[in-house]
Scaffold this motif. Structure first.
Motif, PDB file in Angstrom:
ATOM      1  N   TYR A 171      -2.317   1.795  -1.787  1.00  0.00           N
ATOM      2  CA  TYR A 171      -1.798   0.448  -1.592  1.00  0.00           C
ATOM      3  C   TYR A 171      -2.573  -0.234  -0.479  1.00  0.00           C
ATOM      4  O   TYR A 171      -3.098   0.428   0.436  1.00  0.00           O
ATOM      5  CB  TYR A 171      -0.321   0.499  -1.168  1.00  0.00           C
ATOM      6  CG  TYR A 171       0.624   1.060  -2.197  1.00  0.00           C
ATOM      7  CD1 TYR A 171       1.528   0.233  -2.871  1.00  0.00           C
ATOM      8  CD2 TYR A 171       0.648   2.413  -2.482  1.00  0.00           C
ATOM      9  CE1 TYR A 171       2.417   0.744  -3.797  1.00  0.00           C
ATOM     10  CE2 TYR A 171       1.526   2.939  -3.424  1.00  0.00           C
ATOM     11  CZ  TYR A 171       2.409   2.100  -4.069  1.00  0.00           C
ATOM     12  OH  TYR A 171       3.289   2.613  -4.989  1.00  0.00           O
ATOM     13  N   LEU A 172      -2.615  -1.555  -0.532  1.00  0.00           N
ATOM     14  CA  LEU A 172      -3.057  -2.354   0.596  1.00  0.00           C
ATOM     15  C   LEU A 172      -1.829  -2.999   1.216  1.00  0.00           C
ATOM     16  O   LEU A 172      -1.003  -3.597   0.512  1.00  0.00           O
ATOM     17  CB  LEU A 172      -4.055  -3.424   0.149  1.00  0.00           C
ATOM     18  CG  LEU A 172      -5.427  -2.905  -0.289  1.00  0.00           C
ATOM     19  CD1 LEU A 172      -6.262  -4.033  -0.891  1.00  0.00           C
ATOM     20  CD2 LEU A 172      -6.172  -2.244   0.870  1.00  0.00           C
ATOM     21  N   ALA A 173      -1.696  -2.867   2.521  1.00  0.00           N
ATOM     22  CA  ALA A 173      -0.523  -3.390   3.220  1.00  0.00           C
ATOM     23  C   ALA A 173      -0.986  -4.122   4.474  1.00  0.00           C
ATOM     24  O   ALA A 173      -1.750  -3.574   5.281  1.00  0.00           O
ATOM     25  CB  ALA A 173       0.428  -2.250   3.607  1.00  0.00           C
ATOM     26  N   LEU A 174      -0.527  -5.349   4.624  1.00  0.00           N
ATOM     27  CA  LEU A 174      -0.786  -6.105   5.843  1.00  0.00           C
ATOM     28  C   LEU A 174       0.410  -5.927   6.763  1.00  0.00           C
ATOM     29  O   LEU A 174       1.542  -6.282   6.409  1.00  0.00           O
ATOM     30  CB  LEU A 174      -0.996  -7.583   5.532  1.00  0.00           C
ATOM     31  CG  LEU A 174      -1.300  -8.477   6.748  1.00  0.00           C
ATOM     32  CD1 LEU A 174      -2.635  -8.100   7.371  1.00  0.00           C
ATOM     33  CD2 LEU A 174      -1.278  -9.945   6.354  1.00  0.00           C
ATOM     34  N   VAL A 175       0.169  -5.352   7.950  1.00  0.00           N
ATOM     35  CA  VAL A 175       1.271  -5.054   8.861  1.00  0.00           C
ATOM     36  C   VAL A 175       1.125  -5.861  10.150  1.00  0.00           C
ATOM     37  O   VAL A 175       0.039  -6.320  10.504  1.00  0.00           O
ATOM     38  CB  VAL A 175       1.330  -3.545   9.200  1.00  0.00           C
ATOM     39  CG1 VAL A 175       1.504  -2.717   7.930  1.00  0.00           C
ATOM     40  CG2 VAL A 175       0.082  -3.087   9.965  1.00  0.00           C
ATOM     41  N   GLN A 176       2.244  -6.016  10.823  1.00  0.00           N
ATOM     42  CA  GLN A 176       2.243  -6.714  12.103  1.00  0.00           C
ATOM     43  C   GLN A 176       1.684  -5.800  13.196  1.00  0.00           C
ATOM     44  O   GLN A 176       1.915  -4.589  13.197  1.00  0.00           O
ATOM     45  CB  GLN A 176       3.665  -7.134  12.466  1.00  0.00           C
ATOM     46  CG  GLN A 176       4.276  -8.129  11.487  1.00  0.00           C
ATOM     47  CD  GLN A 176       5.560  -8.712  12.026  1.00  0.00           C
ATOM     48  OE1 GLN A 176       5.627  -9.148  13.168  1.00  0.00           O
ATOM     49  NE2 GLN A 176       6.602  -8.717  11.195  1.00  0.00           N
ATOM     50  N   LEU A 224      -4.016  -2.274   6.119  1.00  0.00           N
ATOM     51  CA  LEU A 224      -4.058  -0.831   5.939  1.00  0.00           C
ATOM     52  C   LEU A 224      -4.275  -0.468   4.480  1.00  0.00           C
ATOM     53  O   LEU A 224      -3.815  -1.167   3.577  1.00  0.00           O
ATOM     54  CB  LEU A 224      -2.740  -0.191   6.394  1.00  0.00           C
ATOM     55  CG  LEU A 224      -2.332  -0.338   7.849  1.00  0.00           C
ATOM     56  CD1 LEU A 224      -0.968   0.314   8.069  1.00  0.00           C
ATOM     57  CD2 LEU A 224      -3.384   0.277   8.776  1.00  0.00           C
ATOM     58  N   ARG A 225      -4.971   0.647   4.269  1.00  0.00           N
ATOM     59  CA  ARG A 225      -5.002   1.284   2.953  1.00  0.00           C
ATOM     60  C   ARG A 225      -4.084   2.503   3.050  1.00  0.00           C
ATOM     61  O   ARG A 225      -4.316   3.405   3.852  1.00  0.00           O
ATOM     62  CB  ARG A 225      -6.416   1.693   2.546  1.00  0.00           C
ATOM     63  CG  ARG A 225      -6.490   2.299   1.145  1.00  0.00           C
ATOM     64  CD  ARG A 225      -7.935   2.474   0.703  1.00  0.00           C
ATOM     65  NE  ARG A 225      -8.584   1.201   0.443  1.00  0.00           N
ATOM     66  CZ  ARG A 225      -8.631   0.612  -0.754  1.00  0.00           C
ATOM     67  NH1 ARG A 225      -8.034   1.163  -1.805  1.00  0.00           N
ATOM     68  NH2 ARG A 225      -9.262  -0.530  -0.900  1.00  0.00           N
ATOM     69  N   VAL A 226      -3.054   2.493   2.232  1.00  0.00           N
ATOM     70  CA  VAL A 226      -1.990   3.489   2.339  1.00  0.00           C
ATOM     71  C   VAL A 226      -1.951   4.337   1.073  1.00  0.00           C
ATOM     72  O   VAL A 226      -2.052   3.808  -0.039  1.00  0.00           O
ATOM     73  CB  VAL A 226      -0.618   2.804   2.539  1.00  0.00           C
ATOM     74  CG1 VAL A 226       0.480   3.835   2.725  1.00  0.00           C
ATOM     75  CG2 VAL A 226      -0.662   1.835   3.707  1.00  0.00           C
ATOM     76  N   SER A 227      -1.796   5.638   1.225  1.00  0.00           N
ATOM     77  CA  SER A 227      -1.641   6.518   0.064  1.00  0.00           C
ATOM     78  C   SER A 227      -0.349   7.316   0.206  1.00  0.00           C
ATOM     79  O   SER A 227       0.049   7.699   1.306  1.00  0.00           O
ATOM     80  CB  SER A 227      -2.837   7.463  -0.084  1.00  0.00           C
ATOM     81  OG  SER A 227      -2.973   8.288   1.051  1.00  0.00           O
ATOM     82  N   LEU A 228       0.286   7.536  -0.926  1.00  0.00           N
ATOM     83  CA  LEU A 228       1.575   8.230  -0.949  1.00  0.00           C
ATOM     84  C   LEU A 228       1.401   9.677  -1.382  1.00  0.00           C
ATOM     85  O   LEU A 228       0.743   9.966  -2.383  1.00  0.00           O
ATOM     86  CB  LEU A 228       2.527   7.535  -1.928  1.00  0.00           C
ATOM     87  CG  LEU A 228       3.019   6.145  -1.552  1.00  0.00           C
ATOM     88  CD1 LEU A 228       3.923   5.609  -2.650  1.00  0.00           C
ATOM     89  CD2 LEU A 228       3.771   6.190  -0.231  1.00  0.00           C
ATOM     90  N   GLU A 229       2.007  10.579  -0.629  1.00  0.00           N
ATOM     91  CA  GLU A 229       2.077  11.978  -1.051  1.00  0.00           C
ATOM     92  C   GLU A 229       3.413  12.235  -1.742  1.00  0.00           C
ATOM     93  O   GLU A 229       3.539  13.145  -2.558  1.00  0.00           O
ATOM     94  CB  GLU A 229       1.901  12.896   0.162  1.00  0.00           C
ATOM     95  CG  GLU A 229       1.626  14.333  -0.208  1.00  0.00           C
ATOM     96  CD  GLU A 229       1.159  15.153   0.973  1.00  0.00           C
ATOM     97  OE1 GLU A 229       1.592  16.311   1.071  1.00  0.00           O
ATOM     98  OE2 GLU A 229       0.387  14.662   1.806  1.00  0.00           O
TER      99      GLU A 229
END
Length: 315
Positions: A171-176, A224-229
């Motif tokens: 996922y791509l996530a824009l975080v504060q 962020l580039r996020v990956s789920l386990e």
């Protein structure tokens, strides 16, 4: 439509004797998941030497297993001719690029106009599969890639891949806030102890592991580039909020928007007008259930997130 009845017969071989019955039947009947077989045992549709067993019973060498199970009846969900952004389609699966705002499953408040309604119109055979073939889901306001099984065999295979954590979801996530480096969040997730509509990091929750790395840095924000386990409800949103870097626009876990000094009026207006979590499922990797090879799909970031990033880059 009539129900489909499954007829299965087998004899317990010596090498499986002494093991739990549900695990043994999952080995003997590999087209069906262990959880489905457990449901059949609990429903009384499985007999071992003409006796209805319990899930935890131990298998006995030479015992005769007879299964007479009914597949789920087609649900009441109505097919609807709705647009679908199909990234890939074959005899085993469909890969969908889901837009933000589209609910996946019909529920109270959303009986129609969902992804399931659209899928049942596009592929009516999905009515005979659990959850219309959908093996993982995205929140209503999360965009991106989602895989749908077209056959029971493919559904069972994909569920097993998810359980074995061999499905890659990025996922791509824009975080504060400005994050210095990537990392891993290994914190259990369960229902919030007070607000039962929310999830939270709680001691008695289910294991949840999220990996993240910095994709881009902006003034006051981080892409962020996020990956789920694992795949817990709201997992990325909960874990990012736990790190005190909530996802921009998240109406449940985002808290008060923190605006860094020096942002342009255009960037401020765009941020304040972004009414969904800035989260996009951009990459999906799995072993194809019909072909056996590893396949991968990618979906570009949607226009609303792209516009937001452009504004923030410009200050």
């Amino acid at each position: 439509m009539p129900q489909t009845t499954i007829h299965l017969d087998a004899t317990i071989p010596p090498e499986l004797a002494g093991k739990r019955l549900d695990a043994v039947l999952a080995r003997l009947f590999p087209d069906y998941s262990r959880s489905r077989i457990q449901q059949w045992i609990e429903a009384g549709w499985v007999r071992v030497d003409d006796v209805v067993p319990r899930i935890r019973d131990k298998a006995t060498e030479g015992a005769m297993v007879v299964v007479r199970a009914c597949l789920d009846e087609p649900g009441d969900d109505a097919p609807q001719d709705l647009p679908l952004d199909i990234v890939h389609e074959d005899d085993s699966l469909i890969v969908i690029h889901k837009p933000a705002g589209l609910v996946v499953h019909p529920a109270a408040g959303h009986p129609r106009g969902t992804l399931v309604n659209a899928l049942l119109h596009h592929a009516p055979e999905l009515a005979h599969l659990p959850r219309a073939g959908i093996v993982h889901r995205l929140d209503k306001e999360t965009s991106g890639l989602l895989v749908v099984a077209r056959t029971l065999e493919a559904h069972t295979d994909l569920v097993r891949q998810l359980q074995a954590r061999t499905v890659g979801r990025e996922y791509l996530a824009l975080v504060q806030g400005e994050m210095v480096a990537g990392g891993t969040v290994d914190e259990p997730i369960g229902r919030h102890p007070v607000d039962r509509k929310r999830m939270a990091v709680v001691g008695g929750g289910r294991p949840a592991i999220t990996h993240y790395r910095v994709e881009g840095r902006l003034e006051g924000f981080t892409l962020l580039r996020v990956s789920l386990e694992t795949g817990r409800t709201h997992q990325i949103r909960v874990h990012m909020a736990h790190l005190r870097h909530p996802i921009v626009g998240d109406p449940v876990y985002g808290g008060r928007l923190r605006l860094p000094a020096g942002l342009s009026d255009t960037a401020i207006d765009t941020l304040q007008g972004f009414r969904r979590q800035a989260l996009h499922a951009t990459r999906l990797t799995l072993v194809h259930p019909g072909q056996g090879d590893t396949v991968c799909w990618e979906a570009s970031i949607p226009p609303d997130m792209a516009d937001l990033l452009t504004c923030l880059h410009g200050g």
